[in-house]
Scaffold this active site. Structure first.
Site, PDB file in Angstrom:
ATOM      1  N   ASP A 100      30.865  -3.223  56.877  1.00  0.00           N
ATOM      2  CA  ASP A 100      31.400  -3.334  58.224  1.00  0.00           C
ATOM      3  C   ASP A 100      30.468  -2.574  59.174  1.00  0.00           C
ATOM      4  O   ASP A 100      29.557  -1.879  58.742  1.00  0.00           O
ATOM      5  CB  ASP A 100      32.822  -2.786  58.274  1.00  0.00           C
ATOM      6  CG  ASP A 100      32.860  -1.335  57.872  1.00  0.00           C
ATOM      7  OD1 ASP A 100      32.584  -0.482  58.726  1.00  0.00           O
ATOM      8  OD2 ASP A 100      33.127  -1.049  56.680  1.00  0.00           O
ATOM      9  N   ASP A 274      39.807  -9.517  53.302  1.00  0.00           N
ATOM     10  CA  ASP A 274      39.710  -8.173  52.735  1.00  0.00           C
ATOM     11  C   ASP A 274      40.930  -7.398  53.183  1.00  0.00           C
ATOM     12  O   ASP A 274      41.506  -7.703  54.229  1.00  0.00           O
ATOM     13  CB  ASP A 274      38.471  -7.440  53.248  1.00  0.00           C
ATOM     14  CG  ASP A 274      38.719  -6.872  54.630  1.00  0.00           C
ATOM     15  OD1 ASP A 274      38.691  -7.651  55.598  1.00  0.00           O
ATOM     16  OD2 ASP A 274      38.986  -5.666  54.752  1.00  0.00           O
ATOM     17  N   CYS A 317      47.465  -5.035  31.693  1.00  0.00           N
ATOM     18  CA  CYS A 317      48.547  -5.817  31.081  1.00  0.00           C
ATOM     19  C   CYS A 317      48.274  -6.089  29.601  1.00  0.00           C
ATOM     20  O   CYS A 317      49.209  -6.253  28.825  1.00  0.00           O
ATOM     21  CB  CYS A 317      48.746  -7.122  31.847  1.00  0.00           C
ATOM     22  SG  CYS A 317      49.422  -6.819  33.499  1.00  0.00           S
ATOM     23  N   HIS A 342      45.057  -3.623  37.839  1.00  0.00           N
ATOM     24  CA  HIS A 342      45.962  -4.784  37.795  1.00  0.00           C
ATOM     25  C   HIS A 342      46.073  -5.454  39.177  1.00  0.00           C
ATOM     26  O   HIS A 342      46.011  -6.684  39.273  1.00  0.00           O
ATOM     27  CB  HIS A 342      47.356  -4.391  37.297  1.00  0.00           C
ATOM     28  CG  HIS A 342      48.350  -5.474  37.546  1.00  0.00           C
ATOM     29  ND1 HIS A 342      48.474  -6.577  36.720  1.00  0.00           N
ATOM     30  CD2 HIS A 342      49.205  -5.677  38.588  1.00  0.00           C
ATOM     31  CE1 HIS A 342      49.375  -7.399  37.238  1.00  0.00           C
ATOM     32  NE2 HIS A 342      49.839  -6.885  38.364  1.00  0.00           N
TER      33      HIS A 342
END
Ligand SMILES: [Zn+2]
Length: 397
Positions: A100, A274, A317, A342
Site C-alpha cells: 500500500d 484484502d 483441521c 485455518h
C-alpha cells in the site's frame, strides 16, 4: 532509430465470465507467477501475516499477499529491506506482493497528521521528527520494497465524511496519481494501481472514474469504502465503480473480507480483495466456517472432539480438535496461530470455490447454496445482499 517499445502484456487475462452477473474468473500475470482470481490477499505486517510464516502461507496456496509500507518504511526502513533483496528476500516469499502507499496507516494510526497538496505530513511514531509522505516518497519506498503491485498515494477521507472535503480529496487523489505514475521507477515490474475515491456521492465517484480511467494504469482499486457506511450505500458504490471500470483490467476492492461481502462483490465484478478481518478475528478466538463462525473460547467446545470444519483441509483441521483448541486458547498463543492458519485457509478455499463455479458456469447456483449454508433460511439473509444480487440478475429464493 530505436524500435518503439512493445506494449506490455495486460496484467489480467479473463478466462470466464458469468452469463448472468458481472462475476468473472481470470488470471493475474505478475512477475512472481500467475495468480488465479477472484483472489483474497492476506495482510502481512512487518514481513508476514500475524501468526503465520511465509512458508505456511505458501503451503495454503496463497500466491499474493500484502506488505505494509507504513511499518516496513519506518522500521526497519526501505534501505535495509532493499539490501535484503527487497521485501521478497526479506520475507523469504517467492510469490507476489502488493504494498500500500502508506498513507492510510499514517492517517489512521498517527494522531498528528496533516494533508496538504505536497503530501501527508506526520510526526514519526519513533521520535520527534516530522516526516512528509509525498506521492514521490511513497513510490520511492515502494520501489525499494520491490512489490509486484504498488498503490498510488491517495487523499483518504472516512467513508462517512460528507461535504466539500470529499471532492477536494477526490481531485487531489487524481493529481497525486499523476505524480505517482511519473515517479514509479519500475513500471515494467511494479504495477501501479489507481485508487478510485469520491466517498458515497455517485456524481463524485463517477467524476473520479472518468478522470482515472483516462490514465494508462495497469489496474484499479475501489477505495474509500468499508469504513462504517450503510451496506445499502456500499454495494451501490461498488456497482457504480465496476460498471465504469475497463473490462480488461483488474479491479481491487480494498478492505473487504467478510465471506458474504466477498461473494456479493465478486457478483458485482470485483477481482481482488484484502482485509485484516480473518486474522484479527482469529486472535479473538473466532474460527470462520461456511455457516458463520465458532467462538472457540465458549464452554460448549470443551468436549467437542471434531475439527473446526470437517470439510476443511488445512493443517489445523487435520491435526487438532475444537476441544484441544478450546483448552489451548486459555493458556497459549499457539492456539491463535492455529486459528489464523485455518481462517486464511477458509478465505482462500472460499475464493477457489467461487472461481471454480464461475469457470463451470454455475456461479448463480453457488451463490444460492452459499447463502443457504451461511444463513439457514431466507428470512435471515441480509437485505442489502439480496438487493445487490438481484441487481445483477441473481434472485435468491
Ligand atoms: Zn481448517
Amino acid at each position: 532509430m530505436a524500435a518503439p517499445a512493445p506494449a506490455p502484456a495486460p496484467l489480467l487475462r479473463v478466462v470466464a465470465e458469468c452469463a448472468r452477473s458481472r462475476a468473472r474468473a481470470g488470471e493475474l500475470r505478475l512477475p512472481h507467477g500467475a495468480v488465479p482470481c477472484p483472489v483474497f490477499m492476506p495482510v502481512g505486517t512487518r514481513g508476514t501475516a500475524k501468526g503465520v510464516t511465509a512458508a505456511q502461507l505458501d503451503a495454503l496456496g496463497c500466491r499474493i499477499c500484502l506488505g505494509n509500507t507504513y511499518h516496513l518504511g519506518t522500521r526497519p526502513g526501505p534501505e535495509l529491506v532493499q539490501r535484503a533483496g527487497g521485501l521478497h528476500g526479506f520475507m523469504d516469499w517467492p510469490h507476489n506482493l502488493l504494498t500500500d502507499s502508506g498513507g492510510f496507516q499514517m492517517v489512521s494510526l498517527v494522531a498528528l497528521s496533516e494533508v496538504t497538496e505536497e503530501g501527508v505530513r506526520f510526526r514519526s511514531p519513533y521520535g520527534d521528527e516530522e516526516l512528509l509522505l509525498s506521492p514521490e516518497k511513497s513510490m520511492e519506498i515502494q520501489n525499494a520494497l520491490g512489490a509486484d503491485i504498488v498503490m498510488q498515494l491517495d487523499d483518504v477521507v472516512s467513508s462517512t465524511t460528507t461535504g466539500p472535503r470529499v471532492e477536494e480529496a477526490m481531485r487531489r487523489s487524481v493529481r497525486w496519481l499523476d505524480r505517482c505514475i511519473a515517479a514509479n521507477r519500475h513500471p515494467e515490474r511494479q504495477h501501479l494501481f489507481a485508487i478510485i475515491q469520491g466517498g458515497l456521492d455517485p456524481a463524485l465517484r463517477t467524476k473520479c472514474l472518468e478522470e482515472m480511467t483516462r490514465r494508462d494504469v495497469p489496474g484499479f482499486a475501489i477505495g474509500g469504502l468499508s469504513g462504517g457506511e450503510e451496506k445499502a450505500q456500499f454495494w451501490r458504490m461498488v456497482k457504480l465503480s465496476t460498471e465504469r471500470l475497463p473490462r480488461d483490467k483488474p479491479r481491487y476492492l480494498m478492505g473487504v473480507g467478510y465471506a458474504t461481502d466477498l461473494v456479493v462483490c465478486v457478483a458485482l465484478g470485483c477481482d481482488m480483495f484484502d482485509c485484516v478481518f480473518p486474522t484479527r478475528t482469529a486472535r479473538f478466538g473466532s474460527a470462520l466456517v461456511p455457516w458463520g463462525s465458532l467462538q472457540l473460547k465458549n464452554k460448549q467446545f470443551a468436549k467437542d472432539f471434531r475439527p473446526i470444519d470437517e470439510d476443511c483441509g488445512c493443517p489445523t483441521c487435520q491435526g487438532y480438535s475444537r476441544a484441544y483448541l478450546h483448552a489451548l486458547l486459555r493458556s497459549d498463543t499457539a492456539a491463535l496461530h492455529h486459528l489464523t492458519v485455518h481462517n486464511i485457509a477458509y478465505q482462500l478455499q472460499l475464493m477457489r470455490s467461487v472461481r471454480e463455479s464461475i469457470l463451470a458456469q454455475r456461479f448463480p447456483q453457488f451463490v444460492r447454496d452459499f447463502m443457504r449454508t451461511m444463513y439457514g433460511s431466507r428470512d435471515k439473509y441480509p437485505a442489502w445482499a439480496v438487493e445487490a444480487l438481484a441487481s445483477v440478475r441473481i434472485p435468491l429464493d
